[in-house]
Motif scaffolding. Structure first.
Motif, PDB file in Angstrom:
ATOM      1  N   SER A 208      10.739   2.217  10.545  1.00 55.91           N
ATOM      2  CA  SER A 208       9.867   1.946   9.592  1.00 55.91           C
ATOM      3  C   SER A 208       8.570   0.710   9.776  1.00 55.91           C
ATOM      4  O   SER A 208       8.570  -0.350  10.774  1.00 55.91           O
ATOM      5  CB  SER A 208      10.421   1.245   8.050  1.00 55.91           C
ATOM      6  N   MET A 209       7.629   0.826   9.108  1.00 56.80           N
ATOM      7  CA  MET A 209       6.296   0.265   9.701  1.00 56.80           C
ATOM      8  C   MET A 209       5.512  -0.568   8.218  1.00 56.80           C
ATOM      9  O   MET A 209       6.691  -0.147   7.635  1.00 56.80           O
ATOM     10  CB  MET A 209       4.958   1.010   9.884  1.00 56.80           C
ATOM     11  N   ASP A 213       1.886  -3.692  11.511  1.00 58.12           N
ATOM     12  CA  ASP A 213       1.940  -2.749  12.390  1.00 58.12           C
ATOM     13  C   ASP A 213       0.190  -1.543  11.872  1.00 58.12           C
ATOM     14  O   ASP A 213       0.365  -0.620  12.845  1.00 58.12           O
ATOM     15  CB  ASP A 213       3.231  -1.663  12.268  1.00 58.12           C
ATOM     16  N   LEU A 214       0.839  -1.227  10.829  1.00 55.47           N
ATOM     17  CA  LEU A 214      -0.273   0.025  10.815  1.00 55.47           C
ATOM     18  C   LEU A 214      -1.476  -0.224  10.965  1.00 55.47           C
ATOM     19  O   LEU A 214      -2.395   0.138  11.847  1.00 55.47           O
ATOM     20  CB  LEU A 214      -0.527   0.030   8.811  1.00 55.47           C
ATOM     21  N   LEU A 217      -2.623   0.118  14.467  1.00 53.96           N
ATOM     22  CA  LEU A 217      -2.316   1.332  15.033  1.00 53.96           C
ATOM     23  C   LEU A 217      -3.000   1.610  16.104  1.00 53.96           C
ATOM     24  O   LEU A 217      -4.379   1.751  15.764  1.00 53.96           O
ATOM     25  CB  LEU A 217      -2.114   2.169  13.815  1.00 53.96           C
ATOM     26  N   LYS A 398       0.714   2.544   3.096  1.00 58.41           N
ATOM     27  CA  LYS A 398       0.737   2.480   4.842  1.00 58.41           C
ATOM     28  C   LYS A 398      -0.101   4.373   4.736  1.00 58.41           C
ATOM     29  O   LYS A 398      -0.453   4.113   6.206  1.00 58.41           O
ATOM     30  CB  LYS A 398       2.615   2.529   4.788  1.00 58.41           C
TER      31      LYS A 398
END
Length: 444
Positions: A208-209, A213-214, A217, A398
């Motif tokens: 899972s992000m 994290d996003l 990217l 997200k």
């Protein structure tokens, strides 16, 4: 692979048959030849395969027969359209093109692929075992994932659901029985150990992000020193992207308004005849930079639908009129937004514009929710083609951040083509559960 090969054989054979019967009258003029047929068949297969891959038309066992058949129909239909355009440029005259042959070929394609898809789906259900997986979680969000996995029990089998505090030896023992590990909000030290184990034992990992994290990217490895780092490089979008996007928005919206004007006229008459109320519904929404604008939609609810305040429609919403149910199902209620696009309030592709009062509620729980406002709001978007109307705000954010990080002309084009498919998928317009006014289960 056999299913893909058979679908390509159908594509090659029908494309050559169409070309043969359209070009045959020109033999004496040198239009016909083996090389031409091979080239036509090959190019048709490339176009077909591109759209079949985009619409997940070859994923036997993952989707229902109806979804696969519809994806195949779209892939063949668009490819036939491209072939029709190619034939026009070949002849420079529509009168020489036998349209009935294109229609006949399409029905043959659809019939053959429907039969083959049915056979392979039955074989898959009978002989292929569900893919075994384990869920390791650190928060309660895993429950939503579990519900979605159980909806596809023929495809997946959950071997275990384990908290990150479990002994690693027990987690590894469970992983031995599985092909996949799903890590939901697992703390870093546990995550690293599980990743090492899965890499060593050829297990697929799904992690899972979070928002952080996003935001990084697409990082690249930096070798400025002898210690490798992940570099989050802030590069602007291509210089031509804003201009190209705006020009395409104007052209597409104008063409769509002209072509769909009979549908919009019939819709307007139907709404007016039902309750004599206003045809259009205007609502304040947010776009790039938090700017407010009035979005235009066909009215699908009763005139006093929001007398108790703003709320999203729910599964059994009695505020929706009979006409509204039809136009919502077919997404016709969204068509007036083409005028918003012409006015530059919106784009064809981008995050869906949210209502200020609902966005404010979301931001209390998710302060990063306003990151969606980095780009102009859109008629369709990444969160629309891979999410649903009732997708939670966090998941919607997200998905929108993935789009913002990767946006480009080709990415926008891909989303537009994929939108054609999701228009006819009922689940994508499913309302929020009864008793909720927003898509966040924590906000009533």
């Amino acid at each position: 692979m056999l299913y893909v090969a058979l679908s390509l054989v159908i594509a090659f054979g029908t494309a050559d048959a169409i070309w043969y019967w359209n070009v045959a009258p020109g033999w004496s003029e040198g239009f016909f030849g083996t090389e031409t047929l091979l080239l036509v068949g090959l190019l048709y297969c490339i176009v077909y395969f591109f759209f079949a891959k985009m619409y997940d038309a070859h994923k036997i066992g993952l989707y229902r027969l109806q979804e696969l058949a519809f994806s195949q129909m779209l892939a063949y239909g668009i490819s036939d359209g491209v072939l029709f355009i190619a034939a026009f440029f070949w002849f420079h005259n529509f009168q020489r093109i036998r349209v009935r042959l294109f229609l006949l070929a399409f029905f043959i394609q659809f019939f053959l692929i429907l039969v083959i898809t049915f056979i392979f789906n039955r074989l898959y259900a009978r002989f292929d075992e569900p893919r075994k997986l384990v869920i390791i979680y650190g928060s309660e969000d895993y429950k939503r994932l579990l519900v979605k996995i159980k909806e596809k029990k023929q495809r997946y089998q959950v071997v275990g659901v384990m908290h990150e505090s479990e002994e690693l030896s027990l987690i590894f023992e469970t992983l031995k029985q599985c092909k996949d590990a799903y890590l939901c909000d697992v703390k870093d030290e546990v995550k690293d150990r599980i990743i090492l184990y899965c890499n060593a034992h050829q297990k697929d990992i799904h992690i899972s992000m979070d928002i952080g994290d996003l935001l990084i990217l697409g990082d690249e490895v930096s070798h400025s020193f002898d210690t490798p780092f992940l570099r989050n490089r802030k590069t602007p979008v291509a210089w031509y992207y804003p201009f190209t996007k705006r020009c395409s928005d104007i052209v597409i919206s104008l063409v769509a308004i002209i072509l769909l004007s009979p549908v919009m006229l019939m819709t307007a008459i139907s709404i007016k005849l039902y309750d004599r109320g206003p045809v259009f519904y205007k609502q304040t929404r947010l776009t790039k930079g938090g700017r407010r604008f009035e979005i235009i939609k066909f009215r699908s609810m009763k005139m006093d639908a929001e007398k108790h305040g703003a709320q999203l429609s729910n599964v059994h919403d009695d505020r929706i009129t009979p006409v509204g149910k039809v136009i919502r199902k077919l997404r016709i209620d969204e068509l007036p937004q083409l005028f918003n696009i012409l006015k530059s309030d919106m784009a064809m592709v981008g995050p869906r514009p949210e209502r200020p009062e609902i966005a404010e509620q979301y931001e209390k729980e998710i302060p990063e929710f306003d990151l969606r406002l980095q780009v102009k709001a859109g008629l369709t978007g990444y969160a629309q083609v891979y999410g649903k109307y009732n997708t939670t705000p966090l998941d919607k954010l997200k998905l929108d951040l993935i789009y913002i990080a990767q946006r480009s002309v080709l990415f926008d084009l891909r989303i537009l083509f994929y939108t054609v498919k999701i228009i006819f998928i009922p689940e994508s317009t499913e309302g929020v559960p009864d008793g909720q006014s927003t898509a966040d289960p924590g906000i009533k």
